[in-house]
Design a protein around this motif. Structure first.
Motif, PDB file in Angstrom:
ATOM      1  N   PRO A 197     -11.524  56.684  24.994  1.00  0.00           N
ATOM      2  CA  PRO A 197     -12.557  57.272  25.867  1.00  0.00           C
ATOM      3  C   PRO A 197     -12.414  56.695  27.281  1.00  0.00           C
ATOM      4  N   LYS A 198     -12.590  57.534  28.298  1.00  0.00           N
ATOM      5  CA  LYS A 198     -12.456  57.027  29.679  1.00  0.00           C
ATOM      6  C   LYS A 198     -13.454  55.906  29.943  1.00  0.00           C
ATOM      7  N   GLU A 199     -14.623  55.974  29.284  1.00  0.00           N
ATOM      8  CA  GLU A 199     -15.650  54.938  29.474  1.00  0.00           C
ATOM      9  C   GLU A 199     -15.195  53.571  28.956  1.00  0.00           C
ATOM     10  N   MET A 200     -14.130  53.566  28.111  1.00  0.00           N
ATOM     11  CA  MET A 200     -13.616  52.311  27.558  1.00  0.00           C
ATOM     12  C   MET A 200     -12.441  51.762  28.364  1.00  0.00           C
ATOM     13  N   LEU A 201     -12.051  52.433  29.447  1.00  0.00           N
ATOM     14  CA  LEU A 201     -10.941  51.919  30.254  1.00  0.00           C
ATOM     15  C   LEU A 201     -11.345  50.577  30.853  1.00  0.00           C
ATOM     16  N   LYS A 216     -15.920  59.451  19.655  1.00  0.00           N
ATOM     17  CA  LYS A 216     -16.003  58.291  20.547  1.00  0.00           C
ATOM     18  C   LYS A 216     -16.746  57.109  19.922  1.00  0.00           C
ATOM     19  N   GLU A 217     -16.662  57.049  18.568  1.00  0.00           N
ATOM     20  CA  GLU A 217     -17.275  55.955  17.796  1.00  0.00           C
ATOM     21  C   GLU A 217     -16.830  54.573  18.259  1.00  0.00           C
ATOM     22  N   ILE A 218     -15.633  54.511  18.840  1.00  0.00           N
ATOM     23  CA  ILE A 218     -15.076  53.225  19.267  1.00  0.00           C
ATOM     24  C   ILE A 218     -16.021  52.532  20.272  1.00  0.00           C
TER      25      ILE A 218
END
Ligand code: UTP
Length: 249
Positions: free
Chosen positions: A22-26, A57-59
């Motif tokens: 997910p881009k939010e996890m970059l 996006k469970e990660i």
């Protein structure tokens, strides 16, 4: 106050990486961007955080479960179909009463904490809604949602009451060079407005359309970031963000 971080979008502008990340996890240094955003919200006095995710996006949920102290303040709500930002925010409606701070999961702001500043602007104006704004070059206004304000157009660090929002105006018609930029502190009435909001641009339920209706009922102010909005939702924006934060958010 509750914060909502919408992070359920498809991230097509950052494919192929977003097929699995997910881009939010970059990462911005050692922390994922969304961790920086949660810390921004908590510094602004938020009690609890609702993160909107999807099953793909469970990660994001797994990441926060590894930090019990942070996890105790975060709830996860699922957006089953990606019907737009307004629709994502609406998924949290049952969990939120009163004003809500919305922080886009793919937007960081360098410089002073924008959420802290926006809370101060709201307090100074009797608890009014506040939208974070960035100054954009006049020739690029037609890419953004642009605001019209009462009185003179505020400069960096300033604020003014918003009288209209214009989606992607022509350079000649743009009422200012201030673009809506990733942070919103909104009156709780936004949920009622979103629940009746018809799909707009791109067939999606747009938060901007509901805010335009909120403007007719309640005062809404624009606050101009002294720093810069960093859009990590595309490779070039992510690269600029890494430089701006110098490896540490
Ligand atoms: P964007 O419009 O940048 O996200 O939404 P997107 O749809 O993922 O991007 P592209 O165009 O496909 O690359 C801003 C924020 O709102 C969230 C996104 O995850 C992002 O953090 N969002 C967007 C949702 O949660 N749900 C949606 O239906 C749309």
């Amino acid at each position: 106050m509750t914060a909502i971080i919408p992070a359920a979008g498809k991230g097509t502008r950052f494919l192929p990486a977003t097929r699995v990340i997910p881009k939010e996890m970059l990462p911005i240094g050692a922390k994922p961007a969304i961790h920086c955003i949660v810390e921004e919200a908590i510094a602004a006095g938020v009690d609890d955080v609702v993160v909107i995710i999807s099953e793909e996006k469970e990660i994001i949920r797994r990441y926060f479960e590894g930090d019990p102290e942070l996890a105790s303040r975060i709830r996860f709500v699922y957006q089953k179909e990606q019907k737009g930002l307004g629709h994502a925010v609406l998924q949290a409606a049952g969990d939120v009463k009163g004003p809500v701070l919305i922080l886009l999961g793919d937007a960081l702001v360098s410089g002073p904490n924008p959420s802290v500043e926006m809370v101060a602007v709201s307090k100074a104006n009797g608890g009014a809604s506040v939208i974070g704004m960035e100054q954009v070059p006049q020739e690029k206004v037609s890419r953004y949602g642009i605001i019209a304000v009462e009185g003179s157009v505020p400069t960096a660090g300033g604020s003014a009451r918003i009288v209209d929002l214009v989606e992607k105006p022509s350079v000649e018609d743009a009422p200012s060079n201030l673009a809506i930029a990733g942070r919103y502190l909104l009156d709780g009435e936004i949920f009622a407005l979103l629940s009746t909001q018809q799909p707009g641009h791109g067939g999606e339920i747009q938060l901007t359309d509901a805010i335009r209706r909120l403007l007719e009922r309640k005062p809404v102010y624009g606050y101009v970031y002294p720093g810069k909005r960093q859009d990590i939702g595309n490779p070039a924006g992510y690269f600029t963000a890494l430089e701006a934060f110098n490896g540490n958010c």
